[in-house]
Design a protein around this motif. Structure first.
Motif, PDB file in Angstrom:
ATOM      1  N   ALA A   1      -4.873  -0.256   7.375  1.00  0.00           N
ATOM      2  CA  ALA A   1      -5.430   0.521   6.269  1.00  0.00           C
ATOM      3  C   ALA A   1      -5.928   1.886   6.724  1.00  0.00           C
ATOM      4  O   ALA A   1      -6.203   2.746   5.882  1.00  0.00           O
TER       5      ALA A   1
ATOM      6  N   LEU B   1      -4.019  -1.014  -1.237  1.00  0.00           N
ATOM      7  CA  LEU B   1      -4.794  -0.410  -0.153  1.00  0.00           C
ATOM      8  C   LEU B   1      -6.234  -0.907  -0.181  1.00  0.00           C
ATOM      9  O   LEU B   1      -6.831  -1.197   0.868  1.00  0.00           O
TER      10      LEU B   1
ATOM     11  N   PRO C   1      -3.368   5.071   5.706  1.00  0.00           N
ATOM     12  CA  PRO C   1      -3.388   5.443   4.291  1.00  0.00           C
ATOM     13  C   PRO C   1      -4.772   5.858   3.800  1.00  0.00           C
ATOM     14  O   PRO C   1      -4.877   6.716   2.915  1.00  0.00           O
TER      15      PRO C   1
ATOM     16  N   ALA D   1       0.820  -1.218   0.000  1.00  0.00           N
ATOM     17  CA  ALA D   1       0.000   0.000   0.000  1.00  0.00           C
ATOM     18  C   ALA D   1       0.850   1.263   0.000  1.00  0.00           C
ATOM     19  O   ALA D   1       0.319   2.363  -0.232  1.00  0.00           O
ATOM     20  N   ARG D   2       2.146   1.113   0.233  1.00  0.00           N
ATOM     21  CA  ARG D   2       3.060   2.272   0.185  1.00  0.00           C
ATOM     22  C   ARG D   2       3.865   2.282  -1.114  1.00  0.00           C
ATOM     23  O   ARG D   2       4.865   2.992  -1.222  1.00  0.00           O
TER      24      ARG D   2
END
Length: 407
Positions: A331, A320, A334, A308-309
Motif C-alpha cells: 500500500a 487501497l 499507491p 488497488a490499481r
C-alpha cells in the motif's frame, strides 16, 4: 370542498383537475405522478384530502379506459401503506371509513382482465390488516390466477396479513414453482414459523417473475435485498443464500448479494466469494466488494494489491483503503501517489450510513505506522499544502504520533 382540504403541499384545489387528467392518455402519467406526490409525499401521514380522493382513485383503477391503471393502484397502495404505518395522530380521521369502503372494490380487481392491474392490486390489499375477508379472497384467487407474478403477489400479500394463518402457506412449501415456495417461507417467517430448508430452493432470483412483482420491480438486486431483509436474524440462512448468489451469472444478482453482505453473515463462507468480486465485470460490484473487505479487515492482501490499481477509481480507492488497513507494504507506493497527487480518494469524514463506512484516513495511516519512514515526508508535504481543516487535523495527529515513534 377541495379548498377546505389539504394535501402535502397545501390546499387540495388541484386534486380535481389532476384526477380528470388521469383520464387523458396524453397527461395521465404526469398527472398520477403528481397526485402521488401531493397526496402521499413521504408517507408519514394521511392528509385530509386523501379520504376524499380515495373513491375517485378507485374509480380510475376500475375503468379499463384509463391508460395508467397499475400506477393508480400503486398510488392507492402507497396511501394504504401510510394509513397502516403512520402514527395515528398523523392519519386523518376519515381515512378508516374511506379505506373500509375501498377494500371490497380492490378485491374485485383480483379478477381484472388486465394482468398488470392484478399484479399491482395485491400491494394495497397487503395493507388491509384489519379486514378479515382479504386473506380468504387471496387464497381463493390463487388457484384461478394464470399469471405467475400475480400468483406470487397473492402469496406475499397473504403473508403480510396477521389474520392469514399458517396452514395455507405451509401447504405451498411443496408447490412446483420455487418462487412460490420461497414466498410461502417468507410469509411463514413473518408468522413466526421457520421453514428454512425451502429458502435454498430458489436458484434464479433474477427471473422475470420477481421483476414484475410489486415489492421488487427493479430486477435481481432488489430481489436478493428483499429476501435478505426478510430473513433478518437468520444468519445461517442468509449466509447460504449470499454464498449461492455471489458467483451468480447475473451482475444484478451479484450486486444484490454484495449489498446484502453489509448485514451480518458468516465471514468464513462469504468473504472469499466477496474477494472474488474484486475482479467483477461490473465496476460498482468491484467497489462494493472492496468496501466490504475493508470494513471486515479481511486478509485478502494479494487480491487487494491488484484491485488497488483498478481503472475505476472508486473501486481502487476502496481496495487501497482495505490494503492499507491491513498495514501491507504494497500500500506504500499507491498511498504516496495519493498523498502527493491532486486526488486523495480516501475518507476523511464519517458517513451517516455506518454499514458502508470505509475506514477513515486516520485509521488507515495508523495501520501503516510500520511504514512511517517511507510515508512521513509525503505526509509533511501534504500538510503544508492542504487547506482542508479536517485533513489538516488528521495529518497533524498522524505526523506527531509518527515523529514520537521515531525519537
Amino acid at each position: 370542498m377541495w379548498h377546505r382540504l389539504e394535501h402535502a403541499y397545501g390546499p387540495a384545489t388541484d386534486v380535481p383537475g389532476l384526477l380528470a387528467q388521469v383520464r387523458d392518455p396524453l397527461h395521465a402519467g404526469a398527472a398520477i405522478s403528481e397526485l402521488n406526490m401531493n397526496l402521499y409525499c413521504d408517507g408519514r401521514g394521511v392528509y385530509p384530502a386523501v379520504p376524499a380522493a380515495l373513491p375517485a382513485l378507485v374509480d380510475l383503477a376500475e375503468d379499463p379506459a384509463v391508460a395508467v391503471r397499475p400506477a393508480v393502484v400503486d398510488t392507492i397502495g402507497d396511501l394504504a401503506h401510510a394509513g397502516r404505518t403512520a402514527h395515528p395522530r398523523d392519519v386523518d380521521p376519515g381515512w378508516a371509513a374511506a379505506w373500509a369502503r375501498a377494500v371490497p372494490r380492490l378485491l374485485a380487481l383480483l379478477r381484472d382482465e388486465d394482468v398488470e392491474v392484478r399484479r399491482a392490486v395485491t400491494f394495497p390489499l397487503a395493507q388491509a390488516v384489519d379486514h378479515a375477508d382479504v386473506p380468504p379472497a387471496l387464497r381463493a384467487r390463487f388457484a384461478a390466477e394464470p399469471d405467475r407474478s400475480a400468483r406470487l403477489g397473492l402469496v406475499v400479500a397473504h403473508g403480510r396479513l396477521p389474520g392469514g394463518g399458517a396452514s395455507w402457506p405451509t401447504g405451498l412449501l411443496d408447490h412446483e414453482d420455487p418462487a412460490v415456495r420461497v414466498a410461502a417461507v417468507v410469509g411463514l417467517r413473518r408468522a413466526g414459523v421457520v421453514a428454512d430448508a425451502h429458502v435454498a430452493l430458489l436458484r434464479d432470483p433474477g427471473s422475470g417473475v420477481w421483476d414484475q412483482a410489486w415489492w421488487v420491480r427493479t430486477g435481481g438486486a432488489a430481489v436478493v435485498w428483499w429476501l435478505s431483509r426478510e430473513l433478518r436474524e437468520d444468519r445461517a440462512a442468509r449466509t447460504r443464500l449470499m454464498a449461492s448468489w455471489l458467483p451468480h451469472p447475473d451482475p444484478q444478482v451479484r450486486a444484490g448479494a454484495l449489498l446484502a453482505c453489509a448485514h451480518p453473515v458468516d465471514g468464513e463462507q462469504v468473504l472469499p466469494l466477496v474477494a472474488d468480486r474484486l475482479a467483477d465485470e461490473e465496476p460498482e460490484n468491484r467497489r462494493v466488494a472492496a468496501t466490504l473487505l475493508a470494513r471486515a479487515r479481511a486478509p485478502y492482501a494479494d487480491d487487494l494489491a491488484l484491485a488497488a490499481r483498478d481503472a475505476y477509481l472508486p473501486a481502487a480507492d476502496a481496495a487501497l483503503t482495505a490494503l492499507a488497513a491491513l498495514g501491507d507494504e504494497r500500500a506504500v507506493a499507491p498511498l504516496l501517489d495519493r498523498l502527493t497527487g491532486p486526488r486523495l480518494g480516501l475518507s476523511l469524514h464519517r458517513r451517516a450510513d455506518e454499514a458502508w463506512r470505509l475506514p477513515l484516513l486516520e485509521d488507515v495511516l495508523a495501520a501503516m505506522r510500520p511504514h512511517s519512514a517511507a510515508l512521513l515526508p509525503a505526509l509533511r508535504d501534504r500538510l503544508r499544502a492542504t487547506a482542508d481543516p479536517v485533513e489538516q487535523g488528521v495529518l497533524i495527529k498522524v505526523v506527531e504520533d509518527w515523529q514520537r515513534d521515531s525519537r
